[in-house]
Design a protein around this motif. Sequence first.
Motif, PDB file in Angstrom:
ATOM      1  N   LEU A 157      68.714   9.046  46.256  1.00  0.00           N
ATOM      2  CA  LEU A 157      67.415   9.535  45.795  1.00  0.00           C
ATOM      3  C   LEU A 157      66.456   8.372  45.540  1.00  0.00           C
ATOM      4  CD1 LEU A 157      65.486  11.733  44.856  1.00  0.00           C
ATOM      5  CD2 LEU A 157      66.610  11.663  42.616  1.00  0.00           C
ATOM      6  N   THR A 202      65.024   7.120  48.770  1.00  0.00           N
ATOM      7  CA  THR A 202      64.359   8.091  49.639  1.00  0.00           C
ATOM      8  C   THR A 202      62.852   8.109  49.420  1.00  0.00           C
ATOM      9  OG1 THR A 202      66.340   9.470  49.734  1.00  0.00           O
ATOM     10  CG2 THR A 202      64.254  10.534  50.280  1.00  0.00           C
ATOM     11  N   LEU A 260      61.445  13.154  53.259  1.00  0.00           N
ATOM     12  CA  LEU A 260      62.481  14.028  53.799  1.00  0.00           C
ATOM     13  C   LEU A 260      62.083  14.469  55.191  1.00  0.00           C
ATOM     14  CD1 LEU A 260      63.088  16.440  50.767  1.00  0.00           C
ATOM     15  CD2 LEU A 260      64.351  14.351  51.344  1.00  0.00           C
ATOM     16  N   ALA A 268      65.216  19.764  46.682  1.00  0.00           N
ATOM     17  CA  ALA A 268      66.073  18.666  47.140  1.00  0.00           C
ATOM     18  C   ALA A 268      66.538  17.811  45.968  1.00  0.00           C
ATOM     19  CB  ALA A 268      65.320  17.803  48.149  1.00  0.00           C
ATOM     20  N   PHE A 269      67.787  17.363  46.061  1.00  0.00           N
ATOM     21  CA  PHE A 269      68.401  16.525  45.034  1.00  0.00           C
ATOM     22  C   PHE A 269      68.347  17.203  43.674  1.00  0.00           C
ATOM     23  CE2 PHE A 269      67.299  13.483  48.352  1.00  0.00           C
ATOM     24  CZ  PHE A 269      68.471  12.770  48.479  1.00  0.00           C
ATOM     25  N   GLU A 287      65.147  16.902  41.730  1.00  0.00           N
ATOM     26  CA  GLU A 287      64.730  15.559  41.330  1.00  0.00           C
ATOM     27  C   GLU A 287      63.790  14.900  42.341  1.00  0.00           C
ATOM     28  OE1 GLU A 287      65.507  13.911  38.405  1.00  0.00           O
ATOM     29  OE2 GLU A 287      66.298  15.866  37.825  1.00  0.00           O
ATOM     30  N   TYR A 288      63.828  15.326  43.612  1.00  0.00           N
ATOM     31  CA  TYR A 288      62.982  14.712  44.622  1.00  0.00           C
ATOM     32  C   TYR A 288      61.554  15.226  44.484  1.00  0.00           C
ATOM     33  CZ  TYR A 288      60.872  13.332  49.000  1.00  0.00           C
ATOM     34  OH  TYR A 288      60.014  12.791  49.925  1.00  0.00           O
ATOM     35  N   ASP A 289      60.615  14.296  44.467  1.00  0.00           N
ATOM     36  CA  ASP A 289      59.200  14.637  44.403  1.00  0.00           C
ATOM     37  C   ASP A 289      58.467  13.711  45.355  1.00  0.00           C
ATOM     38  OD1 ASP A 289      56.743  15.681  43.667  1.00  0.00           O
ATOM     39  OD2 ASP A 289      56.542  14.337  41.948  1.00  0.00           O
ATOM     40  N   GLY A 290      58.341  14.140  46.585  1.00  0.00           N
ATOM     41  CA  GLY A 290      57.695  13.302  47.582  1.00  0.00           C
ATOM     42  C   GLY A 290      57.407  14.099  48.833  1.00  0.00           C
ATOM     43  N   ASN A 304      65.433  10.773  54.404  1.00  0.00           N
ATOM     44  CA  ASN A 304      66.667  11.535  54.243  1.00  0.00           C
ATOM     45  C   ASN A 304      66.546  12.818  55.064  1.00  0.00           C
ATOM     46  OD1 ASN A 304      68.709  13.363  52.886  1.00  0.00           O
ATOM     47  ND2 ASN A 304      69.056  11.428  51.844  1.00  0.00           N
TER      48      ASN A 304
END
Length: 174
Positions: A40, A43, A46, A67-68, A71-74, A114
């Motif tokens: 993470l 990354t 995505l 995602a994750f 936790e993923y913020d992108g 990722n």
Amino acid sequence: MALIYSATTSLDGFMAGPGGDMSWLTEHLGGEDEVADRVLARTGALLVGRVTFDGDDPNAGTAAEGAFGGEYDGPAVVLTHRPPADPVAGVEFVTDLTTAVARARELAGDRDVNVLGADVAMQCLEAGLLDEILVLVAPVLLGEGTRMFPRRPGGRVRLEPLPGETAHWYRIVS
């Protein structure tokens, strides 16, 4: 920056149960996972297949959705032949693999991309675009469903373990 396919799979190689069911994964999520935390942190974007984008999230409706574990913020790039009519915030829809990978790499900057989704990962592998594979194995046998690698890649693919990483994180060497 690497193009990484990371996935949690059952011991018998299934990422999803019949019909794309991801509920089996719920009992194997949560808690500290140093490998997932490192992935993470690395990354920057995505690259997601449309089936995965539209699919069953085992954390749907909770703070851990996405995602994750939420936790993923992108940014995300979705590879699809069926772009939606209306835009989705933070998501770009691209219709060809080469453009999708290039755009995801651009969005990731100096960080990794990722890959989420068995089919798009397989396409990247077959096109020689995939750099690494990380397999997180859950202690369960599903018996059927969506395989981590849905078809044979058309020849042998040599892998080498990444030094200092988990036993199931590999660099693609051929």
